[in-house]
Design a protein around this motif. Sequence first.
Motif, PDB file in Angstrom:
ATOM      1  N   GLU A 195      -6.161   3.715   7.728  1.00 62.91           N
ATOM      2  CA  GLU A 195      -7.275   2.829   7.390  1.00 62.91           C
ATOM      3  C   GLU A 195      -6.936   1.865   6.247  1.00 62.91           C
ATOM      4  O   GLU A 195      -7.167   0.667   6.364  1.00 62.91           O
ATOM      5  CB  GLU A 195      -8.515   3.663   7.026  1.00 62.91           C
TER       6      GLU A 195
ATOM      7  N   MET B 290      -2.287  -2.318  -0.511  1.00 65.73           N
ATOM      8  CA  MET B 290      -3.654  -1.927  -0.849  1.00 65.73           C
ATOM      9  C   MET B 290      -4.327  -2.945  -1.775  1.00 65.73           C
ATOM     10  O   MET B 290      -5.535  -3.097  -1.766  1.00 65.73           O
ATOM     11  CB  MET B 290      -3.679  -0.538  -1.494  1.00 65.73           C
ATOM     12  N   ASN B 291      -3.517  -3.636  -2.588  1.00 66.43           N
ATOM     13  CA  ASN B 291      -4.074  -4.624  -3.505  1.00 66.43           C
ATOM     14  C   ASN B 291      -4.122  -6.022  -2.906  1.00 66.43           C
ATOM     15  O   ASN B 291      -4.671  -6.946  -3.515  1.00 66.43           O
ATOM     16  CB  ASN B 291      -3.252  -4.674  -4.798  1.00 66.43           C
TER      17      ASN B 291
ATOM     18  N   GLU C 159      -1.674  -8.026  -2.708  1.00 65.74           N
ATOM     19  CA  GLU C 159      -0.788  -8.935  -3.441  1.00 65.74           C
ATOM     20  C   GLU C 159       0.546  -8.240  -3.685  1.00 65.74           C
ATOM     21  O   GLU C 159       0.635  -7.022  -3.687  1.00 65.74           O
ATOM     22  CB  GLU C 159      -1.415  -9.351  -4.771  1.00 65.74           C
TER      23      GLU C 159
ATOM     24  N   ASP D  77       0.860  -0.280 -14.271  1.00 69.50           N
ATOM     25  CA  ASP D  77      -0.385   0.498 -14.356  1.00 69.50           C
ATOM     26  C   ASP D  77      -1.255   0.326 -13.117  1.00 69.50           C
ATOM     27  O   ASP D  77      -1.849   1.281 -12.630  1.00 69.50           O
ATOM     28  CB  ASP D  77      -1.187   0.079 -15.593  1.00 69.50           C
ATOM     29  N   LEU D  78      -1.321  -0.903 -12.625  1.00 62.46           N
ATOM     30  CA  LEU D  78      -2.151  -1.150 -11.441  1.00 62.46           C
ATOM     31  C   LEU D  78      -1.595  -0.384 -10.242  1.00 62.46           C
ATOM     32  O   LEU D  78      -2.341   0.258  -9.495  1.00 62.46           O
ATOM     33  CB  LEU D  78      -2.225  -2.651 -11.129  1.00 62.46           C
TER      34      LEU D  78
ATOM     35  N   ALA E 171      -2.429   3.224 -10.635  1.00 58.72           N
ATOM     36  CA  ALA E 171      -3.862   3.460 -10.385  1.00 58.72           C
ATOM     37  C   ALA E 171      -4.134   3.436  -8.882  1.00 58.72           C
ATOM     38  O   ALA E 171      -4.984   4.179  -8.378  1.00 58.72           O
ATOM     39  CB  ALA E 171      -4.700   2.403 -11.095  1.00 58.72           C
ATOM     40  N   THR E 172      -3.397   2.590  -8.180  1.00 59.82           N
ATOM     41  CA  THR E 172      -3.585   2.477  -6.732  1.00 59.82           C
ATOM     42  C   THR E 172      -3.122   3.741  -6.014  1.00 59.82           C
ATOM     43  O   THR E 172      -3.808   4.259  -5.127  1.00 59.82           O
ATOM     44  CB  THR E 172      -2.807   1.249  -6.210  1.00 59.82           C
TER      45      THR E 172
ATOM     46  N   GLU F  44      -5.554   6.463  -6.591  1.00 55.45           N
ATOM     47  CA  GLU F  44      -6.742   6.299  -5.760  1.00 55.45           C
ATOM     48  C   GLU F  44      -6.449   6.740  -4.318  1.00 55.45           C
ATOM     49  O   GLU F  44      -7.290   7.357  -3.668  1.00 55.45           O
ATOM     50  CB  GLU F  44      -7.178   4.828  -5.818  1.00 55.45           C
TER      51      GLU F  44
ATOM     52  N   MET G 148      -8.495   9.594  -2.315  1.00 54.58           N
ATOM     53  CA  MET G 148      -9.175   9.400  -1.038  1.00 54.58           C
ATOM     54  C   MET G 148      -8.733  10.439  -0.020  1.00 54.58           C
ATOM     55  O   MET G 148      -9.549  11.009   0.707  1.00 54.58           O
ATOM     56  CB  MET G 148      -8.914   7.987  -0.501  1.00 54.58           C
TER      57      MET G 148
ATOM     58  N   ALA H 203     -10.100  13.914  -1.124  1.00 52.46           N
ATOM     59  CA  ALA H 203     -11.553  14.038  -0.961  1.00 52.46           C
ATOM     60  C   ALA H 203     -11.917  14.334   0.484  1.00 52.46           C
ATOM     61  O   ALA H 203     -12.745  15.202   0.772  1.00 52.46           O
ATOM     62  CB  ALA H 203     -12.246  12.758  -1.416  1.00 52.46           C
ATOM     63  N   GLN H 204     -11.252  13.625   1.403  1.00 50.04           N
ATOM     64  CA  GLN H 204     -11.565  13.830   2.812  1.00 50.04           C
ATOM     65  C   GLN H 204     -11.152  15.233   3.281  1.00 50.04           C
ATOM     66  O   GLN H 204     -11.886  15.901   4.009  1.00 50.04           O
ATOM     67  CB  GLN H 204     -10.856  12.753   3.648  1.00 50.04           C
TER      68      GLN H 204
ATOM     69  N   THR I  94     -13.458  17.970   1.795  1.00 50.86           N
ATOM     70  CA  THR I  94     -14.741  18.027   2.496  1.00 50.86           C
ATOM     71  C   THR I  94     -14.612  18.917   3.730  1.00 50.86           C
ATOM     72  O   THR I  94     -15.463  19.755   4.006  1.00 50.86           O
ATOM     73  CB  THR I  94     -15.175  16.610   2.909  1.00 50.86           C
TER      74      THR I  94
END
Lengths: 154, 145
Positions: free
Chosen positions: A19, A72-73, A75, A82-83, A86-87, A90, A94, A97-98, A101
């Motif tokens: 996704e 994902m960004n 760019e 750092d970005l 962080a990506t 994340e 994700m 988390a899935q 659950t």
Amino acid sequence: MRVEYINPFVESAYNVLKEVLNCQVSRGELYLKSTSTPVLGVAALVGLAGDVEGRILFDMSKETAIKVASVMNGEELKELDDLAKATITELANMITAQAVTKLHDLGFKFDLTPPAIFTGDNMEVTTAEVEALIVPMVIPYGKVEINVAIRERL
Amino acid sequence: MKTKMDFPAINDRRPEGLKEDGTPYRVLIVDDSMFVTKQIGQILTSEGFEIAGIASDGQEAIDKYKELYPNVDLVTMDITMPKMDGVTALEKIMEFDKNAKVVMISALGKQDLVKKSLLLGAKNYIVKPLDRKKVLERIVMSLKK
């Protein structure tokens, strides 16, 4: 280790990668390791504690991490700044988390730690007394290994 | 004859981020992940919204909201954050401004916290991974509520 712990992670890694990267994802051959496992270069580690305990590692090479973060960004990122970190954090969030659950729906209750990112060369991870199941996910930017070492609390 | 006349006007839709009077809606983005902040920021600015501020934890969110008030139209609020979580920050913002429009940003599996947030006055919620359509739809809907 029981295979029902790893399936949710494999399924959700497949879904989330597909996704967010909008690309083909194929599953490589699953393997089991009871000794130290080499770390590819960038690893996001999430800890679990509760009915089951252990850790999950999302592992990839630095090049793959930079490419994944770039897509994902939307760019071109030149380095693992750092970005980019962080990506990748994340992404790990994700996927976890899935999967969690699904495990909660199966009746397992436990808490998670926020992902920590490890980077470097020639690293290894050892999880004493728990075998690690590793599932490589192959994407156009390289591979992401889902490395799961979980056991029921004794 | 002007070329313009030959084509049907398909592009004169007002960007979602602009109010009736043409000024942008002002949004405060609250998230501890730089990636998510940037992602939401890009989606919103591309539709004409203005990013009024960014906060990376609950306490900062409250401080920024008070500082910006009344020049802030909407808040996107992450649920899991260090220092103070998004649900507590939502509660405090609602205490300060009962008309605040807050949209929760949640990871999958936090249904209980999402439910609690909606009861506390959050206007809507978005489950990650975020995509452009989902984000705009929920935010626009919340602004109209």
